[in-house]
Design a protein around this motif. Structure first.
Motif, mmCIF file in Angstrom:
data_model
loop_
_atom_site.group_PDB
_atom_site.id
_atom_site.type_symbol
_atom_site.label_atom_id
_atom_site.label_comp_id
_atom_site.label_asym_id
_atom_site.label_seq_id
_atom_site.Cartn_x
_atom_site.Cartn_y
_atom_site.Cartn_z
ATOM 1 N N ARG A 26 0.851 -1.152 0.053
ATOM 2 C CA ARG A 26 0.118 0.056 -0.174
ATOM 3 C C ARG A 26 1.015 1.187 0.158
ATOM 4 N NH1 ARG A 26 -2.605 -1.223 4.027
ATOM 5 N NH2 ARG A 26 -1.455 0.136 5.676
ATOM 6 N N ASP A 27 2.002 1.384 0.941
ATOM 7 C CA ASP A 27 2.903 2.537 0.875
ATOM 8 C C ASP A 27 3.581 2.893 -0.518
ATOM 9 O OD1 ASP A 27 1.834 2.790 3.347
ATOM 10 O OD2 ASP A 27 3.528 1.812 4.429
ATOM 11 N N LEU A 28 4.246 1.754 -1.045
ATOM 12 C CA LEU A 28 4.818 1.758 -2.253
ATOM 13 C C LEU A 28 4.304 1.612 -3.529
ATOM 14 C CD1 LEU A 28 8.301 -0.305 -0.996
ATOM 15 C CD2 LEU A 28 7.629 2.234 -0.891
ATOM 16 N N LYS A 29 2.862 1.257 -3.557
ATOM 17 C CA LYS A 29 2.020 1.190 -4.632
ATOM 18 C C LYS A 29 2.732 0.176 -5.597
ATOM 19 C CE LYS A 29 0.126 5.740 -4.491
ATOM 20 N NZ LYS A 29 0.668 6.255 -3.020
ATOM 21 N N VAL A 30 3.053 -0.977 -4.956
ATOM 22 C CA VAL A 30 3.263 -2.189 -5.652
ATOM 23 C C VAL A 30 2.432 -3.329 -5.426
ATOM 24 C CG1 VAL A 30 5.895 -1.548 -6.341
ATOM 25 C CG2 VAL A 30 5.254 -2.816 -4.240
ATOM 26 N N SER A 31 2.493 -4.395 -6.220
ATOM 27 C CA SER A 31 1.483 -5.430 -6.040
ATOM 28 C C SER A 31 1.886 -6.346 -4.747
ATOM 29 C CB SER A 31 1.565 -6.175 -7.098
ATOM 30 O OG SER A 31 2.552 -6.939 -7.546
ATOM 31 N N ARG A 32 1.305 -7.072 -4.236
ATOM 32 C CA ARG A 32 1.737 -8.093 -2.881
ATOM 33 C C ARG A 32 2.704 -8.963 -3.570
ATOM 34 N NH1 ARG A 32 -3.665 -8.561 0.144
ATOM 35 N NH2 ARG A 32 -4.681 -8.505 -1.787
ATOM 36 N N ASN A 33 2.492 -9.510 -4.739
ATOM 37 C CA ASN A 33 3.179 -10.739 -5.497
ATOM 38 C C ASN A 33 4.591 -9.978 -5.695
ATOM 39 O OD1 ASN A 33 1.230 -12.460 -5.401
ATOM 40 N ND2 ASN A 33 0.333 -11.812 -7.447
ATOM 41 N N THR A 34 4.841 -8.786 -6.103
ATOM 42 C CA THR A 34 6.228 -8.325 -6.128
ATOM 43 C C THR A 34 6.559 -8.225 -4.889
ATOM 44 O OG1 THR A 34 5.379 -6.813 -7.997
ATOM 45 C CG2 THR A 34 7.485 -6.255 -6.986
ATOM 46 N N VAL A 35 5.906 -7.816 -3.814
ATOM 47 C CA VAL A 35 6.728 -7.933 -2.445
ATOM 48 C C VAL A 35 7.158 -8.988 -2.027
ATOM 49 C CG1 VAL A 35 6.453 -7.116 -0.161
ATOM 50 C CG2 VAL A 35 5.469 -5.771 -1.768
ATOM 51 N N ARG A 36 6.316 -10.149 -2.154
ATOM 52 C CA ARG A 36 6.719 -11.407 -1.814
ATOM 53 C C ARG A 36 8.037 -12.142 -2.675
ATOM 54 N NH1 ARG A 36 0.762 -12.260 -2.375
ATOM 55 N NH2 ARG A 36 -0.049 -12.376 -0.387
#
Length: 433
Positions: A26-36
């Motif tokens: 939410r903070d960086l405006k990227v998808s959760r799959n990318t964070v994972r």
């Protein structure tokens, strides 16, 4: 595509601040799959590399392009074609594609060829007492208040990195012999091989590969010290990279700022002390737990002991060089040891009955050979010459007259001959002052 800054921020937000995957997305405006993907892989960068490069137009021309690139790589550097010229040649044969495809293919071809050729190389590592390297450099110093360009002879032991530097007025063969003599005296031995560049005092003709026609007198010196000379490939300074590096090091540490000495003897004594002091302080680049001097002391037993110093060696047309230091003194004063270009007449070094300890310069013609700035007329007739230079001319003239009268049996006849040869009618010894 993720950039490195975004990946680093994701890792800091999770591992340092303890945020969840949902909060980071939410903070960086990227998808959760990318964070994972970033957190689970542990990678700090992601790059996409195409596995198969489609070449719809270049595919059938790849064989001809390989031939053009190989033929171009085999040419000398000044005759090689640029990629745009190769592209134009391929277009003339019927290729209708673009230049970018040819450029990408040529870059990949050069990279693969470089990897195949770089797989085999000879590391520049040397055993104790195996080799030394020799080179010249030009340095600017102040001698007696006058700015002088001196020639510095550099000798370096390849295993221990022990260095030797000595300054000379020029780069003649006598200077080369004297530099080796003094360097081996410091090292207390010689090595099996000597690595040189293709200097004129050592190499007369360069053949294909490593074939060389060495100077005869240079080979005599190598034979005296039992050294096998090896000349580098032209324009390949890395083959003697240690002494090339020493040239820059000595120029930066020893000759900067500009040195001031009365004469070359004081300068050379200072350079010798600096070489030894540098070796005792600095660490060896490979054996880091020892200094250069400690490795040098350990290498000394592996070097070949000197049978005798170099004192007798022929060094030019009409010169019998039996006293090398004496000839070097004459080199510094008279400036020439071989055939003079000024008068086209030969000269030789000979012993004088007036100065038995040294060597005197005897000419085969009435004119005396002098340095370049006094080359147009004899120095004794130069009104603007320095007083000490005029006295040197008178001394050489008296020595020539004395050598001519030495063969006369009658002393009275010899005295009359000297009076007749004198320019002012006085006795040469009285007229010298």
């Amino acid at each position: 595509m993720l950039i490195v800054e975004t990946i680093a921020r994701i890792r800091r937000e999770h591992f340092i601040k303890g945020k969840t995957i949902k909060e980071i997305a939410r903070d960086l405006k990227v998808s959760r799959n990318t964070v994972r993907k970033v957190l689970r892989s542990g990678e700090t960068s992601f790059e996409y590399e195409r596995q198969v490069q489609p070449r719809p137009k270049l595919g059938r021309w790849a064989v001809e392009l390989d031939g053009l690139l190989a033929a171009n790589a085999a040419k000398p550097a000044r005759e090689q074609l640029t990629l745009i010229r190769i592209f134009e040649e391929l277009r003339s044969r019927g290729y209708d594609g673009g230049y970018d495809a040819v450029r990408r293919y040529a870059r990949r071809w050069s990279k693969e060829r470089g990897q195949s050729t770089a797989a085999a190389y000879v590391p520049l590592s040397f055993a104790p007492g195996e080799a030394y390297q020799f080179d010249w450099s030009h340095e600017v110093v102040l001698l007696s208040g006058t700015t002088v360009m001196v020639k510095a002879a550099h000798v370096r032991l390849c295993h221990s990195r022990m260095l030797f530097v000595r300054a000379y007025p020029r780069e003649t063969q006598e200077m080369v012999f004297d530099a080796h003599d003094r360097a081996f005296a410091l090292f207390k031995g010689t090595c099996t091989r000597g690595i040189y560049d293709n200097m004129k005092t050592a190499v007369e003709t360069i053949f294909v590969g490593k074939g060389r026609l060495y100077n005869r007198r240079f080979l005599q010196m190598c034979s005296h010290y039992l050294v096998d000379p090896v000349a580098c490939t032209p324009a390949s300074g890395w083959e003697k990279g240690q002494v090339e590096n020493q040239v820059g090091l000595v120029r930066e540490r020893f000759f900067t700022p500009r040195l001031r000495f009365k004469n070359l003897d004081e300068l050379n004594a200072w350079l010798l002390d600096k070489c030894i002091a540098y070796a005792k302080v600095h660490r060896h680049p490979e054996l880091v737990d020892q200094t250069i001097w400690e490795v040098f002391e350990a290498e000394r037993p592996q070097t070949r002991s000197l049978c005798r110093p170099l004192r007798r060696l022929p060094c030019g047309d009409g010169i019998g060089l039996e006293d090398l230091p004496g000839a070097l003194r004459q080199q510094q004063v008279l400036g020439r040891s071989q055939r003079s270009r000024a008068t086209g007449r030969g000269s030789s070094l000979c012993r004088s009955h007036r100065d038995p300890s040294g060597w005197t310069h005897r000419c085969r013609a009435p004119a005396i050979l002098w340095p370049r700035r006094y080359r147009l007329r004899p120095l004794a007739l130069c009104a603007g010459a320095r007083p000490q230079t005029r006295r040197l001319a008178q001394r050489c003239s008296l020595q020539r007259l004395g050598a001519a009268s030495r063969d006369r049996a009658d002393p009275a006849q010899a005295c009359q001959h000297r009076r007749r040869q004198s320019t002012d009618g006085r006795h040469p010894q009285r007229g010298a002052d």
